[in-house]
Design an enzyme around this catalytic site. Structure first.
Site, PDB file in Angstrom:
ATOM      1  N   ARG A  79       0.848  -1.199   0.000  1.00 37.54           N
ATOM      2  CA  ARG A  79       0.000   0.000   0.000  1.00 37.54           C
ATOM      3  C   ARG A  79       0.879   1.242   0.000  1.00 37.54           C
ATOM      4  NH1 ARG A  79      -1.311   1.866   4.511  1.00 37.54           N
ATOM      5  NH2 ARG A  79      -1.921  -0.080   5.493  1.00 37.54           N
TER       6      ARG A  79
ATOM      7  N   ASP B 139      -8.102  18.140 -14.382  1.00 41.24           N
ATOM      8  CA  ASP B 139      -8.369  16.805 -14.922  1.00 41.24           C
ATOM      9  C   ASP B 139      -7.932  16.822 -16.392  1.00 41.24           C
ATOM     10  OD1 ASP B 139      -9.527  14.528 -16.073  1.00 41.24           O
ATOM     11  OD2 ASP B 139     -11.264  14.567 -14.733  1.00 41.24           O
TER      12      ASP B 139
ATOM     13  N   LYS C  77      -8.865   5.748 -19.513  1.00 39.84           N
ATOM     14  CA  LYS C  77      -9.195   6.246 -20.850  1.00 39.84           C
ATOM     15  C   LYS C  77      -7.976   6.163 -21.771  1.00 39.84           C
ATOM     16  CE  LYS C  77     -12.960   6.946 -18.594  1.00 39.84           C
ATOM     17  NZ  LYS C  77     -13.311   8.213 -17.974  1.00 39.84           N
TER      18      LYS C  77
HETATM   19  C1  LIG Z   1     -13.732   8.593 -16.688  1.00 42.59           C
HETATM   20  C2  LIG Z   1     -13.368   9.928 -16.193  1.00 42.59           C
HETATM   21  C3  LIG Z   1     -13.107  10.137 -14.834  1.00 42.59           C
HETATM   22  C4  LIG Z   1     -13.257   9.031 -13.797  1.00 42.59           C
HETATM   23  O1  LIG Z   1     -12.321   8.023 -13.974  1.00 42.59           O
HETATM   24  P1  LIG Z   1     -12.557   6.482 -13.532  1.00 42.59           P
HETATM   25  O2  LIG Z   1     -11.301   5.828 -13.965  1.00 42.59           O
HETATM   26  O3  LIG Z   1     -13.773   6.015 -14.272  1.00 42.59           O
HETATM   27  O4  LIG Z   1     -12.780   6.473 -12.081  1.00 42.59           O
HETATM   28  C5  LIG Z   1     -12.703  11.390 -14.438  1.00 42.59           C
HETATM   29  N1  LIG Z   1     -12.600  12.402 -15.322  1.00 42.59           N
HETATM   30  C6  LIG Z   1     -12.854  12.253 -16.622  1.00 42.59           C
HETATM   31  C7  LIG Z   1     -12.705  13.403 -17.548  1.00 42.59           C
HETATM   32  C8  LIG Z   1     -13.248  11.010 -17.109  1.00 42.59           C
HETATM   33  O5  LIG Z   1     -13.510  10.865 -18.411  1.00 42.59           O
END
Ligand SMILES: *Cc1c(COP(=O)(O)O)cnc(C)c1O
Length: 389
Positions: free
Chosen positions: A56, A180, A205
């Site tokens: 962890r 993000d 993604k």
């Molecule tokens: C999918 C996504 C998330 C969340 O990510 P997970 O891996 O599904 O928890 C956050 N921000 C954006 C822009 C996303 O497309």
């Protein structure tokens, strides 16, 4: 940092993807990072504890992917989490009860849910703003504002935030800045270079890129913020497991090749949709009429592989979704295969309908993440789905 690592930072992006410092196992010469499937590590010498002591807190496979993303984003520390939301949650938990945060209004649905349903219980309050309007951002400032959270291009209408402008203003007020970067990836956009404190990814993604691993990443440049985020990663324990770290690294090696191909196709798709009279609106930062195009071009090296478009009604959107034959009809994006999503019922289902409508996420909006198929096949397929014959 060894001399070898210093060299890595000076190389070009495509080279960094393959030569990130731990790509060869120093013990065996193996051509990929070993999956160290261990929860704990033997103390050979109790007076000199091993570099890793409990998975962890740190694991060699995780350390490899963490140093890779730090290199790619131009940061000093990377952190790998069990999902994008785990990474984003950890970053928000740098805040304390009583703090206020300013957030992009059309933020990812899961981030919206975290802020409105969970962090509110911890007495962390949010003001959602149109982040494309710096005056609106400024007027959201309160005495207890502690942070600004950006997402650009935003999801799913691809609105563009001027990263340097917002970050510069935030710094004047001592605010923590987070961004993000899922849609752009470090290949196209490196927010740390524009002053952002924490870059976040759903590595599920484009970074993973194959719809086969759920992962999140965070990157920091400032040593102090890095330390605080590490305390949260270790303290909350939502770390990425070794097998997933390996899969993610495997995917990341081809990031540039995939992004280049998908972006070329996405541009073609956006232009093709833009010319059609049966499409109400196309959202893509590469289109001449996109309102944020100039700002986007000033801070990013490409437009990405996600195109959103409004087909006019919920009924028509559902008809298209039931007729397409090539893309996955699914939540998610950024994969080798194309993915067609319906934000109103998928990624943004957590948002109340009236809030969605206000933010341009109507019932006719579809989001197309362009994969690696031949674009002409994708266009033929979408054409038959739109004609609805
Ligand atoms: C999918 C996504 C998330 C969340 O990510 P997970 O891996 O599904 O928890 C956050 N921000 C954006 C822009 C996303 O497309």
């Amino acid at each position: 940092m060894s001399n070898k690592d210093k060299g890595a930072a000076d190389r070009r992006f495509a080279t960094k993807l393959l030569h990130f410092g731990s790509e060869i196992d120093p013990h065996t010469g193996a051509s990929s990072v070993p999956i160290v499937q261990a929860s704990t590590f033997h103390h050979h010498d109790i007076f000199n504890p091993p570099g890793f002591d409990y998975s962890r807190s740190g694991n060699p496979t995780r350390a490899a992917v963490e140093s890779a993303i730090a290199l790619l984003e131009g940061g000093t520390r990377g952190f790998a989490f069990a999902s994008g939301m785990a990474a984003i949650s950890n970053a928000f938990l740098l805040l304390s009860a009583g703090d206020h945060v300013i957030v992009t209004e059309d933020v990812y649905g899961g981030t919206y849910r975290l802020l409105t349903l969970i962090l509110t219980r911890m007495n962390i309050e949010t003001t959602f703003v149109d982040m494309t309007d710096l005056d609106e951002v400024k007027s959201a400032l309160k005495p207890n504002t502690a942070a600004v959270f950006m997402e650009t291009p935003s999801n799913p209408t691809l609105k563009i935030t001027d990263i340097a402008a917002v970050t510069g203003w935030a710094k004047e007020h001592g605010l923590l800045t987070m961004l993000d970067n899922t849609f752009m990836t470090p290949y196209h956009q490196r927010p740390l270079e524009l002053g952002v404190d924490i870059v976040l990814h759903s590595a599920t993604k484009f970074l993973g890129g194959h719809s086969d691993v759920l992962a999140g990443l965070a990157v920091t440049k400032d040593e102090e913020i890095g330390k605080r985020l590490y305390t949260l990663q270790n303290g909350l324990g939502a770390v990425l497991a070794p097998q997933e770290c390996w899969l993610l690294m495997r995917g990341m090696k081809t990031l540039q090749a995939r992004m280049e191909h998908s972006e070329r196709s996405a541009r073609k798709l956006a232009e093709w949709l833009d010319k059609r009279s049966d499409i109400v609106r196309v959202y893509y930062p590469g289109l001449a009429e996109h309102p944020g195009r100039a700002v986007h071009e000033s801070q990013s090296l490409g437009y990405g592989a996600v195109v959103s478009f409004d087909v006019g009604s919920g009924e028509r959107a559902k008809s298209v979704l039931s007729r397409v034959q090539l893309p996955l009809v699914a939540v998610s994006l950024g994969a080798v295969e194309s993915i067609l999503s319906y934000p109103a019922m998928m990624s943004h289902a957590a948002m109340p309908p009236e809030v969605r409508a206000q933010r341009g996420i109507g019932d006719g909006l579809l989001r197309y993440s362009v994969g690696l198929e031949d674009i002409d096949d994708l266009l033929d397929d979408l054409d038959q789905a739109l004609r609805g014959e």
